[in-house]
Structure formats: structure tokens, C-alpha cells
Design an enzyme around this catalytic site. Structure first.
Site, PDB file in Angstrom:
ATOM      1  N   SER A   7       0.820  -1.219   0.000  1.00 24.34           N
ATOM      2  CA  SER A   7       0.000   0.000   0.000  1.00 24.34           C
ATOM      3  C   SER A   7       0.851   1.266   0.000  1.00 24.34           C
ATOM      4  O   SER A   7       1.920   1.315   0.631  1.00 24.34           O
ATOM      5  CB  SER A   7      -0.876  -0.006   1.253  1.00 24.34           C
ATOM      6  OG  SER A   7      -1.406   1.271   1.499  1.00 24.34           O
ATOM      7  N   GLU A  24       0.214   3.666   1.707  1.00 24.31           N
ATOM      8  CA  GLU A  24       0.275   4.130   3.105  1.00 24.31           C
ATOM      9  C   GLU A  24       1.641   3.828   3.726  1.00 24.31           C
ATOM     10  O   GLU A  24       1.991   4.404   4.755  1.00 24.31           O
ATOM     11  CB  GLU A  24      -0.833   3.481   3.933  1.00 24.31           C
ATOM     12  CG  GLU A  24      -2.225   4.028   3.652  1.00 24.31           C
ATOM     13  CD  GLU A  24      -2.422   5.470   4.118  1.00 24.31           C
ATOM     14  OE1 GLU A  24      -2.011   5.802   5.231  1.00 24.31           O
ATOM     15  OE2 GLU A  24      -2.985   6.256   3.334  1.00 24.31           O
ATOM     16  N   TYR A  35      -1.846   0.646  10.512  1.00 24.87           N
ATOM     17  CA  TYR A  35      -2.101  -0.009   9.227  1.00 24.87           C
ATOM     18  C   TYR A  35      -0.858   0.066   8.332  1.00 24.87           C
ATOM     19  O   TYR A  35      -0.404  -0.948   7.778  1.00 24.87           O
ATOM     20  CB  TYR A  35      -3.297   0.656   8.526  1.00 24.87           C
ATOM     21  CG  TYR A  35      -3.491   0.224   7.100  1.00 24.87           C
ATOM     22  CD1 TYR A  35      -4.064  -1.002   6.787  1.00 24.87           C
ATOM     23  CD2 TYR A  35      -3.085   1.041   6.040  1.00 24.87           C
ATOM     24  CE1 TYR A  35      -4.235  -1.404   5.470  1.00 24.87           C
ATOM     25  CE2 TYR A  35      -3.249   0.650   4.722  1.00 24.87           C
ATOM     26  CZ  TYR A  35      -3.821  -0.566   4.434  1.00 24.87           C
ATOM     27  OH  TYR A  35      -3.978  -0.964   3.137  1.00 24.87           O
TER      28      TYR A  35
HETATM   29  P1  GDP Z   1      -6.569   6.363   3.308  1.00 24.23           P
HETATM   30  O1  GDP Z   1      -5.739   7.158   2.371  1.00 24.23           O
HETATM   31  O2  GDP Z   1      -6.346   4.892   3.200  1.00 24.23           O
HETATM   32  O3  GDP Z   1      -6.491   6.844   4.723  1.00 24.23           O
HETATM   33  O4  GDP Z   1      -8.088   6.550   2.771  1.00 24.23           O
HETATM   34  P2  GDP Z   1      -9.354   7.322   3.362  1.00 24.23           P
HETATM   35  O5  GDP Z   1     -10.336   7.414   2.247  1.00 24.23           O
HETATM   36  O6  GDP Z   1      -9.838   6.696   4.629  1.00 24.23           O
HETATM   37  O7  GDP Z   1      -8.810   8.779   3.760  1.00 24.23           O
HETATM   38  C1  GDP Z   1      -8.204   9.612   2.799  1.00 24.23           C
HETATM   39  C2  GDP Z   1      -7.930  10.971   3.428  1.00 24.23           C
HETATM   40  O8  GDP Z   1      -9.175  11.632   3.679  1.00 24.23           O
HETATM   41  C3  GDP Z   1      -7.174  10.972   4.763  1.00 24.23           C
HETATM   42  O9  GDP Z   1      -6.197  11.980   4.703  1.00 24.23           O
HETATM   43  C4  GDP Z   1      -8.235  11.344   5.776  1.00 24.23           C
HETATM   44  O10 GDP Z   1      -7.727  12.043   6.926  1.00 24.23           O
HETATM   45  C5  GDP Z   1      -9.102  12.278   4.937  1.00 24.23           C
HETATM   46  N1  GDP Z   1     -10.461  12.467   5.467  1.00 24.23           N
HETATM   47  C6  GDP Z   1     -11.054  13.659   5.785  1.00 24.23           C
HETATM   48  N2  GDP Z   1     -12.277  13.465   6.258  1.00 24.23           N
HETATM   49  C7  GDP Z   1     -12.496  12.119   6.265  1.00 24.23           C
HETATM   50  C8  GDP Z   1     -13.597  11.308   6.655  1.00 24.23           C
HETATM   51  O11 GDP Z   1     -14.627  11.772   7.113  1.00 24.23           O
HETATM   52  N3  GDP Z   1     -13.462   9.957   6.488  1.00 24.23           N
HETATM   53  C9  GDP Z   1     -12.311   9.395   5.979  1.00 24.23           C
HETATM   54  N4  GDP Z   1     -12.226   8.079   5.814  1.00 24.23           N
HETATM   55  N5  GDP Z   1     -11.243  10.149   5.614  1.00 24.23           N
HETATM   56  C10 GDP Z   1     -11.334  11.490   5.762  1.00 24.23           C
END
Ligand code: GDP
Length: 327
Positions: free
Chosen positions: A127, A129, A151
Site C-alpha cells: 500500500s 500508506e 495499518y
Molecule cells: P486512506 O488514504 O487509506 O487513509 O483513505 P481514506 O479514504 O480513509 O482517507 C483519505 C484521506 O481523507 C485521509 O487523509 C483522511 O484524513 C481524509 N479524510 C477527511 N475526512 C475524512 C472522513 O470523514 N473519512 C475518511 N475516511 N477520511 C477522511
């Protein structure tokens, strides 16, 4: 008929990959954990050609039995606790499934082996990440890792142990370092789907606002349907290797929100968005942007769906999905 065994079969990527491999003539087996797993009902309806095999990434003997039963040519290890926010609260579980689960799968493959002239090939879902607090931009296969969540740390272990087993035991094991990949099958907890689904509900009068966390972080978002093809291509090469899979374009959460609202004709999106600290993370990944030149040159892979088309597809899906519920 080639045989494929997929962990994480009920997730977004598992579904796309099962469809893709079935169309290529594969017999597809999927690891299903737990008793009476509710996602299995949906799987049986939508993917009747997938043969479920019981087992759990936390249980090595069950993986050995599953491989003995499925006799796969290819194993795709997509199973994981995959939501970054959850990993902060369930760090040990994440390390066990997302990290140690990879080690168990490698051991199971060593034990079962496959035919002498056709040993089992492994695809590991690594990933972006893992890059976390990025050391360079864009990120390549050679960029050092600096994960920012349990993660990400678990995925680094999974990635490193695949390299180690490949070098130690001559396994055909590949890691795809996939940047964020989305689509209508994405879970509602991820930000893309949360936004497109909420925008659809606001448009249909079912919801007043969206509550989000950090709007400034940037991601390299592609379409999951494009990315499963790269997984398969990695396992068709003469030599196992690791590849970055990405679009090379980055957008902020704010860009995503603005675009999704524009799709339904709403320009004053700020009136509908509220921020809440509970959606902020203890440590954030600020910027991801991948350089997938190696995959493009060596695998002949490229993404077909760009960011704007992806969001358009997801909003259109969620308008239908939410609309059907009220009709
Ligand atoms: P990730 O890249 O695997 O963490 O995928 P996510 O879709 O969970 O999050 C992507 C980005 O969106 C991260 O930087 C989060 O902090 C940001 N983010 C902002 N608001 C939200 C929210 O309400 N839900 C999630 N999941 N992410 C959020």
C-alpha cells in the site's frame, strides 16, 4: 483451467479481481472467515462462480487446508484490516491480520507448494500508506517507507517479509504498491465513497450536510477496476518483482468534495460541509503521488479512468443506489 485463490474476496478489490479472473477463464476460490458471514449472502448472489473456502488469516492451519483444497496456481492476498482510522483503535488486530497474516500465507504456500513445475505464485497487496510522511515526491518502488498508522506499519512488515521470503526461499512472490483505488464498491467509511454517497443523498433531500475531517490531505486516486489488472499482470511475468500502481495525479479532499458537488449542480459546497475533530487522525499522511513508470514499461499497464471520470461514475452510482431505496 487456471485456479486462483483470493483472500479479501468480499472486499472491493476481491470483487473486481474475481470478476476479472472469471472472465479470463479462471476457477476462482475465495477465503471466507467466520461463521455465518453476512457478506457471503451477497457474494453468492453476485458472484455465483466463486467457490468459498473457510479459513482465517489469523489461523495458519486453516490457510494450509484452504490451499490444499483450492490447489491454486495463483494466490492474491488482499485480506486485511484495511481502514486506516480503525487501525489506530485496533492496532494489535491490524498487526496480526494485515501484517502477520502475510507471513502465515507465505508459510502456507511453502508448505503446500503447488505442482513441482508450477509452484504457487503470490500477489501481496502492499500500500502507498507505507510511504506515509513521504521522503520524496513522486513515490517509486525505491522510496524509503515512513508509515504513519498501525495499518501502514503492518503493511511495511507484509511488504518486507514478501521480499525476504522471495530472496530466502526463491518464491514467486510479488508486491503491488497500490495507491488509493476507489469505485462504487468502496465501503462508505472511505472518504471518496462517503463524499459521493452523501452528495447523492443531499441532492435527493435525504441528508443535510457532510461531516468530514482533514480537507487538506492529497491522494493519488485511481479506479479499482483498472488496478486489479496490474495485480494479475505481475503474476504473468517471468520474474517476481514489486511495482508501484498509481495514476500520477494528486487531488485534495477539498478537490474531491468540490467535484462531487459540481456533478449534481451544487457550486456552494461549503454550505453543506462541516468539519469535526473526531474524523482527524492522530498522524496524517499529507500527500501521496505515485510514479508507476515501472509498471507502465514492464507490465504494459496504464490506468483507463481518470479522477474526474471516477468521481462522476461514483456519484452516478450513488444517485441510483440511494434513489432506488426511496422509489
Ligand atoms: P486512506 O488514504 O487509506 O487513509 O483513505 P481514506 O479514504 O480513509 O482517507 C483519505 C484521506 O481523507 C485521509 O487523509 C483522511 O484524513 C481524509 N479524510 C477527511 N475526512 C475524512 C472522513 O470523514 N473519512 C475518511 N475516511 N477520511 C477522511
Amino acid at each position: 483451467m487456471p485456479r486462483a485463490f483470493i483472500t479479501g474476496i468480499t472486499g472491493q478489490d476481491g470483487q473486481h479481481l474475481a470478476e476479472f479472473l472469471h472472465a479470463k477463464g479462471y476457477e476462482v476460490f475465495g477465503l471466507v472467515k467466520g461463521q455465518n458471514n453476512p457478506r457471503m449472502v451477497q457474494m453468492r448472489d453476485e458472484f455465483p462462480y466463486v467457490e468459498p473456502v473457510p479459513g482465517d488469516l489469523a489461523d495458519l492451519p486453516s490457510l494450509v487446508k484452504a490451499l490444499e483444497f483450492a490447489q491454486p496456481d495463483e494466490v492474491y492476498n488482499l485480506g486485511a484490516i484495511s481502514f486506516v482510522a480503525v487501525s489506530f483503535n485496533q492496532a494489535e488486530l491490524t498487526a496480526n491480520i494485515t501484517g502477520l497474516g502475510v507471513l502465515r500465507m507465505l508459510e502456507a504456500i511453502r508448505m503446500v507448494g503447488g505442482a513441482k513445475n508450477n509452484p504457487i505464485r503470490l500477489y501481496q497487496a502492499s500500500s502507498s500508506e507505507m510511504f506515509g510522511k513521504v521522503r520524496e515526491t513522486p513515490q517509486t518502488e525505491l522510496t524509503p517507507f515512513h508509515p504513519r498508522s498501525p495499518y501502514g506499519c503492518a503493511k511495511v512488515f507484509g511488504h518486507d517479509i514478501v521480499v525476504n521470503y522471495r530472496e530466502s526461499y526463491d518464491l514467486f512472490a510479488c508486491s503491488g504498491i497500490l495507491f488509493n483505488h476507489e469505485g462504487p464498491r468502496r465501503g462508505l467509511e472511505f472518504v471518496t465513497r462517503k463524499v459521493t454517497n452523501s452528495v447523492a443523498r443531499i441532492k435527493l433531500g435525504l441528508q443535510q450536510e457532510i461531516v468530514l475531517g482533514n480537507l487538506d490531505s492529497k491522494r493519488d486516486w485511481g479506479y479499482a477496476g483498472d488496478y486489479v489488472k496490474a495485480m494479475w499482470l505481475m503474476l504473468q511475468q517471468d520474474q517476481p518483482d514489486d511495482y508501484v500502481v498509481a495514476t500520477g495525479q494528486t487531488n485534495s479532499i477539498e478537490d474531491l468534495v468540490a467535484l462531487a458537488f459540481a456533478e449534481v449542480g451544487i457550486e456552494n459546497w461549503r454550505d453543506y460541509v462541516r468539519q469535526d475533530p473526531k474524523f482527524f487522525r492522530p498522524a496524517e499522511v499529507d500527500l501521496l503521488i505515485g510514479d508507476s513508470s515501472k509498471a507502465r514499461i514492464q507490465l504494459g499497464w496504464k490506468p483507463e479512468v481518470d479522477f474526474a471520470s471516477l468521481i462522476k461514475m461514483m456519484v452516478a452510482h450513488d444517485l441510483r443506489f440511494e434513489g432506488d431505496k426511496i422509489r
